[in-house]
Scaffold this active site. Structure first.
Site, PDB file in Angstrom:
ATOM      1  N   ARG A 158       0.817  -1.217   0.000  1.00 64.22           N
ATOM      2  CA  ARG A 158       0.000   0.000   0.000  1.00 64.22           C
ATOM      3  C   ARG A 158       0.852   1.268   0.000  1.00 64.22           C
ATOM      4  O   ARG A 158       0.441   2.295  -0.552  1.00 64.22           O
ATOM      5  CB  ARG A 158      -0.935  -0.013   1.217  1.00 64.22           C
ATOM      6  CG  ARG A 158      -2.009   1.094   1.211  1.00 64.22           C
ATOM      7  CD  ARG A 158      -3.003   0.865   2.339  1.00 64.22           C
ATOM      8  NE  ARG A 158      -4.101   1.829   2.334  1.00 64.22           N
ATOM      9  CZ  ARG A 158      -4.258   2.806   3.215  1.00 64.22           C
ATOM     10  NH1 ARG A 158      -3.359   2.969   4.186  1.00 64.22           N
ATOM     11  NH2 ARG A 158      -5.283   3.621   3.152  1.00 64.22           N
ATOM     12  N   ILE A 187      -7.371   7.566  -0.609  1.00 64.35           N
ATOM     13  CA  ILE A 187      -7.259   6.111  -0.680  1.00 64.35           C
ATOM     14  C   ILE A 187      -8.017   5.572   0.533  1.00 64.35           C
ATOM     15  O   ILE A 187      -7.836   6.057   1.657  1.00 64.35           O
ATOM     16  CB  ILE A 187      -5.779   5.660  -0.683  1.00 64.35           C
ATOM     17  CG1 ILE A 187      -5.663   4.128  -0.733  1.00 64.35           C
ATOM     18  CG2 ILE A 187      -5.015   6.209   0.510  1.00 64.35           C
ATOM     19  CD1 ILE A 187      -4.221   3.636  -0.887  1.00 64.35           C
ATOM     20  N   SER A 188      -8.889   4.612   0.316  1.00 64.25           N
ATOM     21  CA  SER A 188      -9.749   4.110   1.394  1.00 64.25           C
ATOM     22  C   SER A 188      -8.955   3.360   2.454  1.00 64.25           C
ATOM     23  O   SER A 188      -7.855   2.870   2.216  1.00 64.25           O
ATOM     24  CB  SER A 188     -10.819   3.175   0.820  1.00 64.25           C
ATOM     25  OG  SER A 188     -11.677   3.860  -0.057  1.00 64.25           O
ATOM     26  N   LYS A 189      -9.541   3.277   3.644  1.00 65.42           N
ATOM     27  CA  LYS A 189      -8.937   2.500   4.722  1.00 65.42           C
ATOM     28  C   LYS A 189      -8.743   1.046   4.268  1.00 65.42           C
ATOM     29  O   LYS A 189      -9.602   0.499   3.559  1.00 65.42           O
ATOM     30  CB  LYS A 189      -9.843   2.486   5.955  1.00 65.42           C
ATOM     31  CG  LYS A 189     -10.092   3.819   6.611  1.00 65.42           C
ATOM     32  CD  LYS A 189     -11.034   3.626   7.786  1.00 65.42           C
ATOM     33  CE  LYS A 189     -11.347   4.920   8.489  1.00 65.42           C
ATOM     34  NZ  LYS A 189     -12.264   4.695   9.641  1.00 65.42           N
TER      35      LYS A 189
END
Length: 256
Positions: A73, A99-101
Site C-alpha cells: 500500500r 485512498i480508502s482505509k
C-alpha cells in the site's frame, strides 16, 4: 474499443567490463548504505500485522487477506505519508480524493466475492468505479480474473497508471471515462465496486451487472449519510441490502 495499456518490463543493462581488482590488505573499505526497501519500512512485516488486524476485525475470506498482504500500500501514497500506509486510515491522494482505509477495501472486496456467480469458479470480470491511486484495483487483480477500472480525473488516471505499471498486472485495464456510465465494452460484470457514493445507483451499473453478479457501493440517504449498499442481480430482478455506515467522496459525472 478502448486500447488496453501495456506494462512493459524495465530492463537495466550494463556493458560488460573488467572485474574490479580487490583492495589491498588492510585498506579501508567504503561501506555503502543498504538500498532502502519499502521507504524505510519493513513492508513485509507491517503488511503481515495489517492482515492480522483485518482478520481480527472480522475479515475471514482467505483470498482477500492474502491479496491485502501481497499488495504494498505504501507504493500508492505520497512518500511523506508512507509511514502511515499500513494504519487503518484513509489518506489524501490529491485532487480532493483519498485512498480508502484497508479495512474498508477488504470489507467491500469480501462482500463482492460473495456473489452467486463467484461461488465455485471464483470471481470473473469486475468493474471498479473510481480508480483513484490504483490500490484497490491492484488488490482486485489478485482475486478476480479481469479488472476494468474507470477514473474521471485525468491526473489520477495517469497517477494510477504510473503506480500499476511496475506491477505488470496484465488483467487490469485502466479507462479514463465517466464512471456513472460504467464501461459497456466489458459488460456483463460478475462484480461492480464503487469508490464514490451518490444519491442513487446509476442505471448503467445495474444494466451491466451479470445475472448472479453483485454490486457493492456507498449510497447516500435522505439525511446525506452514506450507507454500504449490496445489490444482487437475479433472474427475477435486483435484491438490495443496506449495511453499515461509510464515508466516501461524492459520485460525480463527466471527465476532468
Amino acid at each position: 474499443m478502448q486500447r488496453r495499456p501495456g506494462f512493459p518490463a524495465r530492463i537495466d543493462w550494463r556493458p560488460p567490463g573488467k572485474p574490479t581488482a580487490a583492495p589491498p590488505v588492510g585498506a579501508r573499505r567504503e561501506v555503502q548504505p543498504p538500498t532502502p526497501h519499502g521507504v524505510g519500512l519493513d513492508s513485509a512485516a507491517v503488511r503481515a500485522r495489517m492482515v492480522q488486524r483485518l482478520a481480527a476485525s472480522g475479515i475471514s475470506a482467505g483470498a482477500v487477506l492474502q491479496a491485502m498482504g501481497m499488495i504494498e500500500r505504501h507504493r500508492f501514497v505520497d512518500t511523506a505519508l508512507a509511514n502511515q500506509a499500513y494504519e487503518d486510515t484513509s489518506l489524501p491522494i490529491g485532487l480532493g480524493q483519498t485512498i480508502s482505509k484497508p479495512s474498508v477495501v477488504a470489507r467491500m472486496i469480501e462482500l463482492l466475492l460473495g456473489a452467486e456467480c463467484a461461488r465455485g469458479n471464483g470471481m470473473g470480470r469486475v468493474l471498479e468505479i473510481g480508480t483513484g491511486c490504483g490500490y484497490q484495483a491492484a488488490v482486485l487483480s489478485r482475486v478476480s480474473r479481469e479488472v476494468y477500472t474507470v477514473e474521471r480525473l485525468r491526473a489520477l488516471h495517469e497517477k494510477a497508471r504510473d503506480h500499476l505499471r511496475p506491477l505488470r498486472l496484465a488483467n487490469v485495464h485502466l479507462i479514463l471515462g465517466d464512471g456513472m456510465l460504467g464501461y459497456p465494452s466489458g459488460a456483463p460484470y460478475a462484480g461492480i465496486i464503487a469508490a464514490a457514493g451518490g444519491d442513487s445507483l446509476p442505471a448503467a451499473w445495474c444494466e451491466q451487472l451479470a445475472v448472479g453478479g453483485r454490486l457493492v457501493a456507498p449510497l447516500a440517504g435522505a439525511d446525506g449519510q452514506q450507507m454500504l449498499l449490496v445489490v444482487d442481480k437475479t433472474a427475477q430482478g435486483l435484491k438490495q441490502g443496506i449495511l453499515e455506515a461509510v464515508h466516501f467522496v461524492p459520485l460525480k459525472s463527466g471527465i476532468a
